[in-house]
Design an enzyme around this catalytic site. Sequence first.
Site, PDB file in Angstrom:
ATOM      1  N   SER A 113       0.813  -1.228   0.000  1.00  0.00           N
ATOM      2  CA  SER A 113       0.000   0.000   0.000  1.00  0.00           C
ATOM      3  C   SER A 113       0.842   1.272   0.000  1.00  0.00           C
ATOM      4  CB  SER A 113      -0.872  -0.024   1.262  1.00  0.00           C
ATOM      5  OG  SER A 113      -1.400   1.253   1.520  1.00  0.00           O
ATOM      6  N   GLU A 129       0.161   3.616   1.757  1.00  0.00           N
ATOM      7  CA  GLU A 129       0.243   4.032   3.168  1.00  0.00           C
ATOM      8  C   GLU A 129       1.643   3.804   3.726  1.00  0.00           C
ATOM      9  OE1 GLU A 129      -1.767   5.137   6.047  1.00  0.00           O
ATOM     10  OE2 GLU A 129      -2.666   6.120   4.331  1.00  0.00           O
ATOM     11  N   TYR A 148      -1.535   0.251  10.631  1.00  0.00           N
ATOM     12  CA  TYR A 148      -1.811  -0.409   9.345  1.00  0.00           C
ATOM     13  C   TYR A 148      -0.616  -0.260   8.404  1.00  0.00           C
ATOM     14  CZ  TYR A 148      -3.623  -0.950   4.591  1.00  0.00           C
ATOM     15  OH  TYR A 148      -3.782  -1.315   3.268  1.00  0.00           O
TER      16      TYR A 148
HETATM   17  P1  NAP Z   1     -11.352  -4.746   1.800  1.00  0.00           P
HETATM   18  O1  NAP Z   1     -12.514  -4.417   0.937  1.00  0.00           O
HETATM   19  O2  NAP Z   1     -11.313  -4.263   3.200  1.00  0.00           O
HETATM   20  O3  NAP Z   1     -11.241  -6.352   1.827  1.00  0.00           O
HETATM   21  C1  NAP Z   1     -10.436  -7.013   2.770  1.00  0.00           C
HETATM   22  C2  NAP Z   1     -10.668  -8.510   2.645  1.00  0.00           C
HETATM   23  O4  NAP Z   1      -9.850  -9.191   3.604  1.00  0.00           O
HETATM   24  C3  NAP Z   1     -12.119  -8.956   2.923  1.00  0.00           C
HETATM   25  O5  NAP Z   1     -12.459  -9.980   2.019  1.00  0.00           O
HETATM   26  C4  NAP Z   1     -12.007  -9.521   4.332  1.00  0.00           C
HETATM   27  O6  NAP Z   1     -12.991 -10.483   4.633  1.00  0.00           O
HETATM   28  C5  NAP Z   1     -10.648 -10.171   4.262  1.00  0.00           C
HETATM   29  N1  NAP Z   1     -10.073 -10.473   5.573  1.00  0.00           N
HETATM   30  C6  NAP Z   1      -9.911  -9.618   6.611  1.00  0.00           C
HETATM   31  N2  NAP Z   1      -9.351 -10.265   7.654  1.00  0.00           N
HETATM   32  C7  NAP Z   1      -9.163 -11.535   7.266  1.00  0.00           C
HETATM   33  C8  NAP Z   1      -8.623 -12.690   7.888  1.00  0.00           C
HETATM   34  N3  NAP Z   1      -8.181 -12.665   9.153  1.00  0.00           N
HETATM   35  N4  NAP Z   1      -8.570 -13.848   7.195  1.00  0.00           N
HETATM   36  C9  NAP Z   1      -9.043 -13.903   5.929  1.00  0.00           C
HETATM   37  N5  NAP Z   1      -9.589 -12.865   5.281  1.00  0.00           N
HETATM   38  C10 NAP Z   1      -9.634 -11.689   5.949  1.00  0.00           C
HETATM   39  O7  NAP Z   1      -9.989  -4.291   1.102  1.00  0.00           O
HETATM   40  P2  NAP Z   1      -9.714  -3.885  -0.412  1.00  0.00           P
HETATM   41  O8  NAP Z   1      -9.948  -2.430  -0.570  1.00  0.00           O
HETATM   42  O9  NAP Z   1     -10.370  -4.861  -1.320  1.00  0.00           O
HETATM   43  O10 NAP Z   1      -8.127  -4.083  -0.465  1.00  0.00           O
HETATM   44  C11 NAP Z   1      -7.561  -5.338  -0.792  1.00  0.00           C
HETATM   45  C12 NAP Z   1      -6.144  -5.385  -0.237  1.00  0.00           C
HETATM   46  O11 NAP Z   1      -5.373  -4.355  -0.821  1.00  0.00           O
HETATM   47  C13 NAP Z   1      -6.025  -5.178   1.258  1.00  0.00           C
HETATM   48  O12 NAP Z   1      -4.936  -5.961   1.716  1.00  0.00           O
HETATM   49  C14 NAP Z   1      -5.705  -3.717   1.424  1.00  0.00           C
HETATM   50  O13 NAP Z   1      -5.029  -3.477   2.623  1.00  0.00           O
HETATM   51  C15 NAP Z   1      -4.827  -3.509   0.200  1.00  0.00           C
HETATM   52  N6  NAP Z   1      -4.823  -2.160  -0.374  1.00  0.00           N
HETATM   53  C16 NAP Z   1      -5.987  -1.543  -0.683  1.00  0.00           C
HETATM   54  C17 NAP Z   1      -5.969  -0.286  -1.291  1.00  0.00           C
HETATM   55  C18 NAP Z   1      -7.234   0.425  -1.653  1.00  0.00           C
HETATM   56  O14 NAP Z   1      -7.175   1.637  -1.925  1.00  0.00           O
HETATM   57  N7  NAP Z   1      -8.379  -0.251  -1.726  1.00  0.00           N
HETATM   58  C19 NAP Z   1      -4.726   0.319  -1.567  1.00  0.00           C
HETATM   59  C20 NAP Z   1      -3.559  -0.360  -1.257  1.00  0.00           C
HETATM   60  C21 NAP Z   1      -3.607  -1.608  -0.666  1.00  0.00           C
HETATM   61  P3  NAP Z   1     -14.432 -10.071   5.260  1.00  0.00           P
HETATM   62  O15 NAP Z   1     -15.307  -9.788   4.075  1.00  0.00           O
HETATM   63  O16 NAP Z   1     -14.810 -11.281   6.019  1.00  0.00           O
HETATM   64  O17 NAP Z   1     -14.212  -8.847   6.122  1.00  0.00           O
HETATM   65  O1  G4F Z   2     -10.532   6.690   2.631  1.00  0.00           O
HETATM   66  P1  G4F Z   2      -9.543   6.592   3.734  1.00  0.00           P
HETATM   67  O2  G4F Z   2     -10.007   5.985   5.012  1.00  0.00           O
HETATM   68  O3  G4F Z   2      -8.282   5.842   3.121  1.00  0.00           O
HETATM   69  P2  G4F Z   2      -6.742   5.768   3.549  1.00  0.00           P
HETATM   70  O4  G4F Z   2      -6.538   6.034   4.990  1.00  0.00           O
HETATM   71  O5  G4F Z   2      -5.974   6.601   2.579  1.00  0.00           O
HETATM   72  O6  G4F Z   2      -6.437   4.217   3.321  1.00  0.00           O
HETATM   73  C1  G4F Z   2      -6.912   3.545   2.165  1.00  0.00           C
HETATM   74  O7  G4F Z   2      -5.942   3.646   1.159  1.00  0.00           O
HETATM   75  C2  G4F Z   2      -4.699   2.973   1.438  1.00  0.00           C
HETATM   76  C3  G4F Z   2      -3.768   3.210   0.252  1.00  0.00           C
HETATM   77  O8  G4F Z   2      -3.014   4.391   0.487  1.00  0.00           O
HETATM   78  C4  G4F Z   2      -4.994   1.516   1.658  1.00  0.00           C
HETATM   79  F1  G4F Z   2      -3.823   0.845   1.858  1.00  0.00           F
HETATM   80  C5  G4F Z   2      -5.924   1.348   2.838  1.00  0.00           C
HETATM   81  O9  G4F Z   2      -6.250  -0.033   2.996  1.00  0.00           O
HETATM   82  C6  G4F Z   2      -7.210   2.103   2.536  1.00  0.00           C
HETATM   83  O10 G4F Z   2      -7.848   1.456   1.455  1.00  0.00           O
HETATM   84  O11 G4F Z   2      -9.000   8.058   4.090  1.00  0.00           O
HETATM   85  C7  G4F Z   2      -8.461   8.911   3.099  1.00  0.00           C
HETATM   86  C8  G4F Z   2      -8.230  10.299   3.696  1.00  0.00           C
HETATM   87  C9  G4F Z   2      -7.468  10.292   5.038  1.00  0.00           C
HETATM   88  O12 G4F Z   2      -6.479  11.270   4.989  1.00  0.00           O
HETATM   89  C10 G4F Z   2      -8.519  10.658   6.071  1.00  0.00           C
HETATM   90  O13 G4F Z   2      -8.024  11.390   7.185  1.00  0.00           O
HETATM   91  O14 G4F Z   2      -9.504  10.868   3.977  1.00  0.00           O
HETATM   92  C11 G4F Z   2      -9.445  11.532   5.226  1.00  0.00           C
HETATM   93  N1  G4F Z   2     -10.796  11.624   5.789  1.00  0.00           N
HETATM   94  C12 G4F Z   2     -11.449  12.799   6.031  1.00  0.00           C
HETATM   95  N2  G4F Z   2     -12.649  12.546   6.560  1.00  0.00           N
HETATM   96  C13 G4F Z   2     -11.594  10.614   6.159  1.00  0.00           C
HETATM   97  C14 G4F Z   2     -12.750  11.195   6.653  1.00  0.00           C
HETATM   98  N3  G4F Z   2     -11.407   9.276   6.100  1.00  0.00           N
HETATM   99  C15 G4F Z   2     -12.432   8.490   6.524  1.00  0.00           C
HETATM  100  N4  G4F Z   2     -12.290   7.147   6.437  1.00  0.00           N
HETATM  101  N5  G4F Z   2     -13.590   9.020   7.037  1.00  0.00           N
HETATM  102  C16 G4F Z   2     -13.801  10.368   7.130  1.00  0.00           C
HETATM  103  O15 G4F Z   2     -14.851  10.824   7.603  1.00  0.00           O
END
Ligand code: NAP
Ligand code: G4F
Length: 328
Positions: A123, A125, A147
């Site tokens: 990520s 992050e 995280y």
């Molecule tokens: P998400 O919607 O939160 O999905 C997370 C998945 O992990 C869900 O299927 C969840 O199952 C499963 N999970 C959680 N804990 C588990 C455990 N202990 N054992 C097995 N499965 C488990 O995340 P996403 O947005 O699709 O992201 C996919 C991956 O990419 C994650 O690793 C995230 O950290 C990473 N990532 C995401 C972004 C982004 O912007 N979306 C960016 C960079 C990296 P349940 O349905 O049961 O909760």
């Molecule tokens: O949407 P966010 O919660 O995503 P964040 O923290 O960037 O993390 C996501 O992206 C990562 C990749 O860089 C992934 F690895 C991670 O798993 C996840 O998918 O927050 C984005 C921004 C933050 O700066 C937060 O402070 O939005 C700001 N924010 C402002 N108001 C808020 C809110 N975030 C959330 N969740 N809720 C609010 O009300």
Amino acid sequence: MKRALVTGITGQDGSYLAELLLAKGYAVHGLVRRTSTPNLERIQGILSRVTLHPGDLLDGGSLAAVLGKVRPHEVYNLAAQSFVPASFSQPLFTGDVTALGAARLLEAIRQRDPGIRFYQASSSEMFGKIRETPQRETTPFHPRSPYGVAKVYGHWIAVNYRESYGLFACSGILFNHESPRRGLEFVTRKITDGVARIRLGLARTLELGNLDAQRDWGFAGDYVEAIWRMLQQKEPRDFVIATGQSHSVREFVEKAFAHVGLDWRKHVVVSKRFFRPAEVDYLVGDAAKARRLLKWKPRVEFEDLVRMMVDADLARLGGKRIERARRA
Ligand code: NAP
Ligand code: G4F
């Protein structure tokens, strides 16, 4: 026929990746953890075409058993505790799932079949308090949340298993990617859901935190294509996946409200409750390596992404409202 095992198949990315793999002719297997209520909504449309296996990243034995049963050619580790604020309230749990979970899976692969190709969902992050702009594969990490710290471990353990044991392990450093399937607590989806509720008269205000944070937001459907391409290369490598454009939360809010003809200033309330102990202020990625080696580029632009998500929430909540009125 190639077999793929996807952890996190019930999540946003898992559902898009499973669809992509099915379209490419794979036999798709998913690892699902036990929940008290069903959470298969995102994969409802493909349930008859995928095989689900009970297991948990917290339980190494279950991972070895599933690997033995499926004998996958490719494993995509998308499962994680992925919500940054939850990592502040549950830092140890986040480390166990998101960091050690990756190690458990890699170790099970090493012992069962080191020929398996492995993808680790890393990520942006990890860059946290950024050291250079834009961020690329060589930018040093400085995570700002438990995280982010857990993801740094996941990244390095994948690199380490590649260097130590010759595993075909790739780490994809993905910047934020969104879609109508994004979890409701993440800021983009919280905004588009809130906008739709306000437009439909179901709510009046939307409470948010730091509007100044800036992110490089892409479309999840585009990003899973890059993930798949990484495992089809001759050599295992790590890649940044990003759009190269950054926008503030405020800009996302403005665009989302404007799309339905509303002035955001009349509805958005800033609440300290949603600020984080440490913030990632600014992220923007350089995906030049992915463009060059994977021939990958994002297709959906920021404005189209905002519109797509607002329209999907309007359709979902509008449909529910009509259904409620019909039943009344
Ligand atoms: P998400 O919607 O939160 O999905 C997370 C998945 O992990 C869900 O299927 C969840 O199952 C499963 N999970 C959680 N804990 C588990 C455990 N202990 N054992 C097995 N499965 C488990 O995340 P996403 O947005 O699709 O992201 C996919 C991956 O990419 C994650 O690793 C995230 O950290 C990473 N990532 C995401 C972004 C982004 O912007 N979306 C960016 C960079 C990296 P349940 O349905 O049961 O909760
Ligand atoms: O949407 P966010 O919660 O995503 P964040 O923290 O960037 O993390 C996501 O992206 C990562 C990749 O860089 C992934 F690895 C991670 O798993 C996840 O998918 O927050 C984005 C921004 C933050 O700066 C937060 O402070 O939005 C700001 N924010 C402002 N108001 C808020 C809110 N975030 C959330 N969740 N809720 C609010 O009300």
